[in-house]
Scaffold this motif. Sequence first.
Motif, PDB file in Angstrom:
ATOM      1  N   ILE A   1      -6.546  24.688  42.964  1.00 26.87           N
ATOM      2  CA  ILE A   1      -7.316  24.081  44.056  1.00 26.87           C
ATOM      3  C   ILE A   1      -6.414  23.254  44.961  1.00 26.87           C
ATOM      4  O   ILE A   1      -6.478  23.357  46.189  1.00 26.87           O
ATOM      5  N   ILE A   2      -5.563  22.431  44.374  1.00 25.84           N
ATOM      6  CA  ILE A   2      -4.645  21.617  45.180  1.00 25.84           C
ATOM      7  C   ILE A   2      -3.713  22.510  45.994  1.00 25.84           C
ATOM      8  O   ILE A   2      -3.440  22.232  47.179  1.00 25.84           O
TER       9      ILE A   2
ATOM     10  N   ILE B   1     -12.234  20.895  48.852  1.00 26.42           N
ATOM     11  CA  ILE B   1     -12.844  19.617  48.525  1.00 26.42           C
ATOM     12  C   ILE B   1     -12.436  18.625  49.609  1.00 26.42           C
ATOM     13  O   ILE B   1     -11.450  18.838  50.319  1.00 26.42           O
ATOM     14  N   ALA B   2     -13.188  17.563  49.747  1.00 23.37           N
ATOM     15  CA  ALA B   2     -12.834  16.543  50.729  1.00 23.37           C
ATOM     16  C   ALA B   2     -11.455  15.973  50.407  1.00 23.37           C
ATOM     17  O   ALA B   2     -11.161  15.663  49.252  1.00 23.37           O
ATOM     18  N   ALA B   3     -10.616  15.872  51.433  1.00 21.43           N
ATOM     19  CA  ALA B   3      -9.260  15.376  51.217  1.00 21.43           C
ATOM     20  C   ALA B   3      -9.265  13.998  50.559  1.00 21.43           C
ATOM     21  O   ALA B   3      -8.387  13.667  49.764  1.00 21.43           O
ATOM     22  N   SER B   4     -10.301  13.205  50.855  1.00 22.41           N
ATOM     23  CA  SER B   4     -10.390  11.857  50.300  1.00 22.41           C
ATOM     24  C   SER B   4     -10.622  11.858  48.793  1.00 22.41           C
ATOM     25  O   SER B   4     -10.428  10.830  48.128  1.00 22.41           O
ATOM     26  N   THR B   5     -11.044  13.001  48.225  1.00 21.92           N
ATOM     27  CA  THR B   5     -11.298  13.067  46.778  1.00 21.92           C
ATOM     28  C   THR B   5     -10.192  13.782  46.017  1.00 21.92           C
ATOM     29  O   THR B   5     -10.249  13.855  44.788  1.00 21.92           O
ATOM     30  N   ALA B   6      -9.187  14.304  46.719  1.00 25.31           N
ATOM     31  CA  ALA B   6      -8.154  15.098  46.050  1.00 25.31           C
ATOM     32  C   ALA B   6      -7.381  14.284  45.013  1.00 25.31           C
ATOM     33  O   ALA B   6      -7.018  14.796  43.953  1.00 25.31           O
ATOM     34  N   GLU B   7      -7.143  13.017  45.299  1.00 21.22           N
ATOM     35  CA  GLU B   7      -6.390  12.186  44.363  1.00 21.22           C
ATOM     36  C   GLU B   7      -7.247  11.723  43.178  1.00 21.22           C
ATOM     37  O   GLU B   7      -6.720  11.177  42.214  1.00 21.22           O
TER      38      GLU B   7
ATOM     39  N   THR C   1     -11.784  12.872  38.145  1.00 21.33           N
ATOM     40  CA  THR C   1     -13.012  12.074  38.090  1.00 21.33           C
ATOM     41  C   THR C   1     -14.112  12.682  38.942  1.00 21.33           C
ATOM     42  O   THR C   1     -15.219  12.948  38.462  1.00 21.33           O
ATOM     43  N   ARG C   2     -13.815  12.916  40.211  1.00 25.15           N
ATOM     44  CA  ARG C   2     -14.833  13.288  41.184  1.00 25.15           C
ATOM     45  C   ARG C   2     -15.322  14.722  41.028  1.00 25.15           C
ATOM     46  O   ARG C   2     -16.431  15.050  41.474  1.00 25.15           O
ATOM     47  N   HIS C   3     -14.512  15.589  40.409  1.00 28.42           N
ATOM     48  CA  HIS C   3     -14.894  17.001  40.351  1.00 28.42           C
ATOM     49  C   HIS C   3     -14.896  17.591  38.943  1.00 28.42           C
ATOM     50  O   HIS C   3     -15.834  18.307  38.586  1.00 28.42           O
ATOM     51  N   ILE C   4     -13.856  17.306  38.133  1.00 30.68           N
ATOM     52  CA  ILE C   4     -13.793  17.917  36.800  1.00 30.68           C
ATOM     53  C   ILE C   4     -14.795  17.254  35.850  1.00 30.68           C
ATOM     54  O   ILE C   4     -15.682  17.913  35.291  1.00 30.68           O
ATOM     55  N   VAL C   5     -14.686  15.936  35.653  1.00 31.75           N
ATOM     56  CA  VAL C   5     -15.641  15.255  34.776  1.00 31.75           C
ATOM     57  C   VAL C   5     -17.047  15.297  35.369  1.00 31.75           C
ATOM     58  O   VAL C   5     -18.036  15.467  34.643  1.00 31.75           O
ATOM     59  N   ASP C   6     -17.155  15.194  36.671  1.00 37.01           N
ATOM     60  CA  ASP C   6     -18.461  15.270  37.326  1.00 37.01           C
ATOM     61  C   ASP C   6     -19.160  16.594  37.003  1.00 37.01           C
ATOM     62  O   ASP C   6     -20.384  16.640  36.866  1.00 37.01           O
TER      63      ASP C   6
ATOM     64  N   GLY D   1     -15.749  25.908  42.968  1.00 40.37           N
ATOM     65  CA  GLY D   1     -15.929  26.201  41.547  1.00 40.37           C
ATOM     66  C   GLY D   1     -16.565  25.086  40.750  1.00 40.37           C
ATOM     67  O   GLY D   1     -16.536  25.098  39.519  1.00 40.37           O
ATOM     68  N   PHE D   2     -17.172  24.134  41.458  1.00 40.06           N
ATOM     69  CA  PHE D   2     -17.808  22.996  40.786  1.00 40.06           C
ATOM     70  C   PHE D   2     -19.316  23.051  40.924  1.00 40.06           C
ATOM     71  O   PHE D   2     -19.815  23.199  42.041  1.00 40.06           O
ATOM     72  N   PRO D   3     -20.044  22.979  39.823  1.00 46.12           N
ATOM     73  CA  PRO D   3     -19.539  22.820  38.456  1.00 46.12           C
ATOM     74  C   PRO D   3     -19.274  24.132  37.712  1.00 46.12           C
ATOM     75  O   PRO D   3     -18.776  24.110  36.598  1.00 46.12           O
ATOM     76  N   GLY D   4     -19.639  25.271  38.308  1.00 45.79           N
ATOM     77  CA  GLY D   4     -19.681  26.529  37.564  1.00 45.79           C
ATOM     78  C   GLY D   4     -18.404  26.960  36.876  1.00 45.79           C
ATOM     79  O   GLY D   4     -18.423  27.382  35.711  1.00 45.79           O
ATOM     80  N   MET D   5     -17.271  26.861  37.558  1.00 44.65           N
ATOM     81  CA  MET D   5     -16.022  27.322  36.958  1.00 44.65           C
ATOM     82  C   MET D   5     -15.598  26.410  35.809  1.00 44.65           C
ATOM     83  O   MET D   5     -15.075  26.880  34.787  1.00 44.65           O
ATOM     84  N   VAL D   6     -15.821  25.120  35.965  1.00 47.42           N
ATOM     85  CA  VAL D   6     -15.505  24.171  34.893  1.00 47.42           C
ATOM     86  C   VAL D   6     -16.367  24.462  33.670  1.00 47.42           C
ATOM     87  O   VAL D   6     -15.878  24.522  32.537  1.00 47.42           O
ATOM     88  N   VAL D   7     -17.659  24.676  33.889  1.00 49.54           N
ATOM     89  CA  VAL D   7     -18.574  24.985  32.789  1.00 49.54           C
ATOM     90  C   VAL D   7     -18.155  26.274  32.085  1.00 49.54           C
ATOM     91  O   VAL D   7     -18.146  26.355  30.849  1.00 49.54           O
TER      92      VAL D   7
END
Length: 214
Positions: free
Chosen positions: A29-30, A39-45, A49-54, A77-83
């Motif tokens: 993704i990065i 994903i929003a650039a502001s959440t990339a760092e 937290t914002r995407h994997i655990v979410d 791919g969130f949340p489907g690919m993680v799941v």
Amino acid sequence: MTEDKARAWIEAHVPRGTMAGLEKLVAMIIDEMPRQNLIAASTAEQIWTRHIVDSAQLVPMASPSAARWIDLGSGAGFPGMVVALMLPELRMTLVESRRKRIDFLRFMAESLGIADRVTVAGQRLEMLESSPHDVISARAFAPLDRLLPLAHRFSHDATLWLLPKGRSAASELEAVTTSWQGDFRVVPSMTDPEAAIIVASQVQPRGKGQKGRR
């Protein structure tokens, strides 16, 4: 939740091989971000937290017997690919209508070695053939008053709905109480104290009888 705590939470809940898959997903993704705004650039760092655990926090809410899961508006791919990475026996359908996202999701599924059980439905949900699923998830797909009528034909009488809704969960749920019935709960999100997840079952339009079991 910090990034270190997010990674530690994931490591405590998945085997080493799954963790490697999630790390590869994050790296892809990065790497793709300069070519499309996944994903929003502001959440990339804060991606863990914002995407994997979410995304991963939905897994314990689902029944261990769930065999078919459909994720609406999968995007990056969130949340489907993680799941799908966390539940290796699950058959996952990712619904996404944007061409570049479709191609990227298919590339990810192949690269992660899960393309045999992850289907990327590259079309609008309205065009997809009806079929029953054990779990329906949707993250930033549509407000609840639009989502329920669109997605209900993919449910059966025991389907679990897992709908991350951010800060709008309570107000969206209130907006459908006169037209939809079922067992609805609002569960706080692990990753944002002001966000929540709508968890629902036995969802039916008001005035309609329950559908028969599969």
